[in-house]
Write an enzyme that holds these catalytic residues in place. Structure first.
Site, short mmCIF file in Angstrom:
data_model
loop_
_atom_site.label_atom_id
_atom_site.label_comp_id
_atom_site.label_asym_id
_atom_site.label_seq_id
_atom_site.Cartn_x
_atom_site.Cartn_y
_atom_site.Cartn_z
N ASP A 1 0.78 -1.15 -0.11
CA ASP A 1 0.23 0.07 0.01
C ASP A 1 0.71 1.14 0.01
OD1 ASP A 1 -1.87 1.91 0.55
OD2 ASP A 1 -2.72 0.90 2.19
N ARG B 1 -10.73 -12.91 5.52
CA ARG B 1 -9.70 -13.74 5.04
C ARG B 1 -9.97 -14.64 4.20
NH1 ARG B 1 -5.23 -11.23 7.28
NH2 ARG B 1 -5.45 -10.80 9.80
P1 IMP Z 1 1.89 -0.47 3.71
O1 IMP Z 1 2.85 -0.64 4.87
O2 IMP Z 1 1.12 0.85 3.80
O3 IMP Z 1 2.41 -0.93 2.37
O4 IMP Z 1 0.62 -1.56 4.10
C1 IMP Z 1 1.00 -3.03 4.09
C2 IMP Z 1 0.10 -3.66 4.89
O5 IMP Z 1 -1.17 -3.04 5.30
C3 IMP Z 1 -0.40 -5.18 4.13
O6 IMP Z 1 0.46 -6.18 4.51
C4 IMP Z 1 -1.49 -5.42 4.79
O7 IMP Z 1 -1.60 -5.98 5.96
C5 IMP Z 1 -2.36 -4.01 5.09
N1 IMP Z 1 -3.21 -3.55 3.94
C6 IMP Z 1 -2.76 -2.41 3.12
N2 IMP Z 1 -3.72 -2.42 2.27
C7 IMP Z 1 -4.85 -3.08 2.58
C8 IMP Z 1 -6.02 -3.42 1.87
O8 IMP Z 1 -6.58 -2.79 0.76
N3 IMP Z 1 -6.56 -4.64 2.37
C9 IMP Z 1 -6.05 -5.28 3.72
N4 IMP Z 1 -4.98 -5.04 4.13
C10 IMP Z 1 -4.37 -3.91 3.47
MG MG Z 2 -3.92 -6.74 7.95
#
Ligand code: IMP
Ligand code: MG
Length: 201
Positions: free
Chosen positions: A123, A185
């Site tokens: 994300d 999930r």
């Molecule tokens: P980041 O650190 O912002 O890249 O987020 C990564 C983590 O956030 C992932 O490993 C997920 O656990 C959670 N995450 C981010 N976007 C989503 C989504 O759309 N659905 C569910 N979990 C998400």
């Molecule tokens: Mg999560």
């Protein structure tokens, strides 16, 4: 649930069955189970070819990657080893986090290993950069990342991923391992999550 009409926003989509067809929080399908299956098989073939002379240690990132990891591992025709780690990010249920910490380390000694990290979704990229730093500190011979999903346009830093399943729009998604509050999930498709349970777009 038989005899009950599916929710209007899900009409035209393949029925998910049972409870899912009547849950107003489940929005349109972003990536369906057939498409996931095909892409996972392709990734498996690519990884099999790339690692033919050095079977990787697959490190799945819990919990989100557990289903992808199980499918991907079986699509790789090499004697891979499997390990799991768990990380937690701070923040609310559906927004990107600021901080990340390790909850469960890998059991395997990573020194000199060819490590392939299996992630559910990128994300903001904060979790990914934490993971990279964390893994390199264990001195593997090589380190690559395979992410099932990458949200387009949200990463502040450049992300350099060897394997990507799908690039998707920046909506919050559920299913195939991805959760909201530990639910959804086990949804077989990847779908948009509707926080307010609305049926409109
Ligand atoms: P980041 O650190 O912002 O890249 O987020 C990564 C983590 O956030 C992932 O490993 C997920 O656990 C959670 N995450 C981010 N976007 C989503 C989504 O759309 N659905 C569910 N979990 C998400
Ligand atoms: Mg999560």
């Amino acid at each position: 649930m038989t005899g009950v009409e599916p929710l209007p926003h899900r009409q035209g989509a393949d029925p998910l069955g049972g409870f899912w067809d009547h849950d107003a929080h489940i929005g349109p399908v972003v990536v369906g189970q057939d498409e996931i299956r095909r892409r996972v098989a392709e990734l498996g073939r690519q990884i099999t070819a790339d690692y033919a002379d050095k079977p990787p240690l697959l490190v799945g990132v819990l919990k989100g990657a557990f289903i992808f990891m199980a499918d991907l591992a079986r699509a790789i025709k090499l004697p891979v080893e499997i390990d799991l780690m768990a990380i937690a990010s701070y923040g609310s249920d559906t927004t990107a986090s600021g901080g990340v910490r390790s909850m469960k380390d890998v059991d395997t000694d990573l020194v000199g290993r060819d490590v392939l990290v299996v992630e559910d979704i990128i994300d903001s990229g904060v979790t990914l950069s934490y993971l990279r730093r964390y893994m390199w500190a264990h001195r593997p011979a090589s380190l690559e990342v395979c992410a099932l999903l990458v949200k387009s346009g949200l990463q502040r830093r450049k992300i350099d991923l060897r394997y990507i399943g799908f690039t998707i729009p920046p909506d919050f998604v559920i299913g195939y391992g991805l959760d909201v509050d530990q639910r959804y999930r086990n949804l077989p498709d990847i779908c948009i999550y509707r926080p307010d349970g609305s049926t409109g777009d």
